[in-house]
Motif scaffolding. Structure first.
Motif, short mmCIF file in Angstrom:
data_model
loop_
_atom_site.label_atom_id
_atom_site.label_comp_id
_atom_site.label_asym_id
_atom_site.label_seq_id
_atom_site.Cartn_x
_atom_site.Cartn_y
_atom_site.Cartn_z
N ARG A 102 0.69 -1.42 -0.44
CA ARG A 102 -0.09 -0.24 -0.13
C ARG A 102 0.38 1.25 0.20
O ARG A 102 1.73 1.34 1.10
N PRO B 192 -6.37 -2.85 -6.05
CA PRO B 192 -7.22 -2.10 -5.48
C PRO B 192 -6.44 -0.87 -4.94
O PRO B 192 -4.78 -0.39 -5.37
N TRP C 186 -2.73 0.37 -3.83
CA TRP C 186 -1.97 -0.92 -4.14
C TRP C 186 -1.09 -0.97 -4.41
O TRP C 186 -1.85 -0.72 -6.32
N ALA D 203 -6.15 -7.71 0.41
CA ALA D 203 -6.19 -6.13 0.58
C ALA D 203 -7.76 -5.54 0.72
O ALA D 203 -7.42 -4.45 1.11
N ASP D 204 -8.91 -6.12 0.13
CA ASP D 204 -10.15 -5.95 0.45
C ASP D 204 -10.27 -6.25 2.55
O ASP D 204 -10.91 -4.97 2.07
N ARG E 117 -8.16 -3.37 4.07
CA ARG E 117 -9.13 -1.88 3.53
C ARG E 117 -10.14 -2.24 4.49
O ARG E 117 -10.45 -0.39 4.98
N ARG E 118 -10.99 -2.61 4.47
CA ARG E 118 -12.58 -2.80 5.15
C ARG E 118 -12.02 -2.50 6.98
O ARG E 118 -12.91 -2.11 7.47
N ALA F 33 -10.93 0.77 7.20
CA ALA F 33 -12.10 1.64 7.61
C ALA F 33 -13.50 1.33 8.65
O ALA F 33 -13.44 2.91 8.74
#
Length: 485
Positions: A190, A213, A216, A243-244, A247-248, A251
């Motif tokens: 990232r 994403p 990244w 990676a998702d 990320r979630r 967040a």
């Protein structure tokens, strides 16, 4: 976890060539001193497919292994007492269960600070080279070189476990403030922006019709060069999914809750092998190749003991080939050593051309050394002035009838290549030795190739210093090199 050591994601299953695992068999990558035994275990007894096998393993099993993203990686711990398993949580659990069954004294644990996990941590102490970070589920160590900005006691930092540590040791897991996810053949980092290698990696990703994403950047591993497009696409899709997940989780994180684990996209387990387990692994290894009694018991002791085992088994192996890897691992030379170039002359003299540092070691039979040249004069036959800062890089391959030296300037510019034709090279612990056969081939800066000193070889034959049969071989070798250059 450690690398290959001398042998050397829980999505989509697959099989390796030469095996017939079930369709949903996990794909496992294995590294370290237990690699041969565990490859035998998983390939023949555990219904798993070994992928990304090292060259010694491919040779030992005389079989093909897929180049595909692994569902789990099994690596020998730095102290050689056991292995760590990293991958998707279900796969890690299955692999751990199988390894538990190796012997009655095999013990295992799930790591509360697994590889790739992201924590909101709190710095509790600052040491000379890094900071101790409270993760809630344990402590980690953040080297200052892997931290973004200045770090002091009491800081709240978002960190990722980059290198987990076995529970029986004294080391803390190594942390970083950078975020990385591993898809098996590709890493996504990232915020690692642009340029050179990263731009090329991004272009490769675009060819797969799979975009990383936003934010990244992909970095392909060396295995990617051997993988087909389906394997590359699967690896990038897996990395994207991880990676998702990260990320979630970030967040949704509550910044006021520290210390806390935010996300763990992968699981990690540790398996410690006792004496009976090591002897059981010996039996598995013996099904594949020559294995002395107590092979793993001895290798687990020290690096020197491990090298001695390799040496003993290599000299007993009925291959008919010189055991270069075993001999050099035991006695040298290895990377970092300093060795001489002992240049024999057909009339019986010995000239030492200088000493160089071994900058690259290949257990298959080669070393590369570099020498810093002294200014003054010129390089033989090249007609190029020798300048301050020039470096001579030479690769020696055991048994080869020639070697090439590339001369480069302090700025890295090639200033010419000189290929010596000689008797077959021998790489000893303190020196490379051979007898020069006069005829040489050179390549000039402008690309022009020239063969030189045939007259000196003819004179040596006439003087009785070089047998005609040996001279013919030298001329043949020089001709092949001239054509190749």
């Amino acid at each position: 976890m450690s690398g290959e050591g001398g042998e050397g994601e829980d999505r989509e299953g697959g099989g390796s060539k030469g095996t017939d695992p079930t369709a949903d068999a996990p794909r496992v990558r294995i590294r370290g001193i237990y690699a041969t035994a565990l490859t035998r275990l998983f390939e023949s007894h555990a219904g798993a497919a070994v992928v990304l096998a090292s060259e010694p393993i491919r040779d030992r099993f005389d079989a093909g292994f897929d180049v595909a993203p692994p569902d789990a990686t099994v690596s020998t711990t730095p102290d050689r007492q056991g292995v760590g398993v990293v991958g998707g949580t279900d796969t890690v659990a299955a692999v751990r269960e199988r390894l538990d069954g190796v012997g009655v004294d095999a013990l295992s644990w799930t790591d509360p600070t697994p590889a790739g996990a992201v924590f909101e941590g709190v710095v509790t102490d600052t040491l000379g080279g890094g900071a101790v970070v409270d993760l809630g589920d344990g402590e980690g160590y953040l080297p200052y070189d892997d931290a973004e900005g200045y770090v002091e006691e009491g800081d709240a930092l978002r960190v990722q476990v980059r290198e987990p540590a076995p529970p029986w040791g004294e080391d803390r897991p190594a942390l970083s403030t950078d975020l990385v996810v591993d898809g098996g053949l590709v890493e996504l980092r990232r915020g690692s922006g642009g340029g050179g290698e990263n731009s090329e990696a991004a272009r490769m990703a675009s060819l797969l019709s799979v975009d990383p994403p936003e934010g990244w950047v992909p970095r392909w591993t060396r295995w990617a060069d051997d993988a087909d497009m389906d394997a590359l696409r699967a690896a990038l899709e897996r990395a994207n999914a991880l990676a998702d997940d990260v990320r979630r989780a970030l967040a949704d994180a509550d910044p006021d809750t520290t210390p806390a684990r935010l996300v763990a996209p992968l699981g990690t387990a540790w398996v410690w092998f006792g004496r009976e387990s090591r002897f059981a692994l010996d039996d598995l290894r013996r099904e594949v190749t020559t294995t002395m009694p107590g092979h793993h018991r001895t290798k687990a002791a020290t690096e020197a003991a491990s090298a001695a085992v390799d040496f003993a088994e290599a000299v007993c192996e009925p291959s008919g080939e010189f055991p270069f890897a075993a001999v050099t691992r035991q006695f040298g030379p290895r990377e970092g050593d300093r060795i001489a170039i002992e240049h024999g002359k057909p009339e019986g003299r010995l000239i030492t051309l200088g000493r160089g540092d071994v900058v690259e070691y290949d257990p298959d039979g080669a070393v590369r050394i570099e020498r810093e040249m002294t200014p003054g004069g010129s390089y033989d036959a090249l007609g190029v002035e020798r300048r301050s800062g020039d470096v001579a890089a030479t690769k020696f391959v055991e048994g080869r009838w020639w070697y090439a030296t590339v001369y480069r300037s302090a700025e890295g510019e090639t200033r010419g290549t000189y290929v010596n034709v000689c008797t077959p090279l021998e790489i000893f612990p303190g020196a490379v030795r051979y007898v020069d056969l006069h005829v040489d081939v050179i390549k000039h800066i402008d690309g022009r190739v020239e063969r030189v000193d045939d007259d000196e070889l003819d004179a040596a034959v006439e003087a009785g210093n070089v047998p005609e049969r040996l001279a013919e071989r030298a001329r043949e070798v020089a001709g092949r090199i001239e054509n190749a250059l």
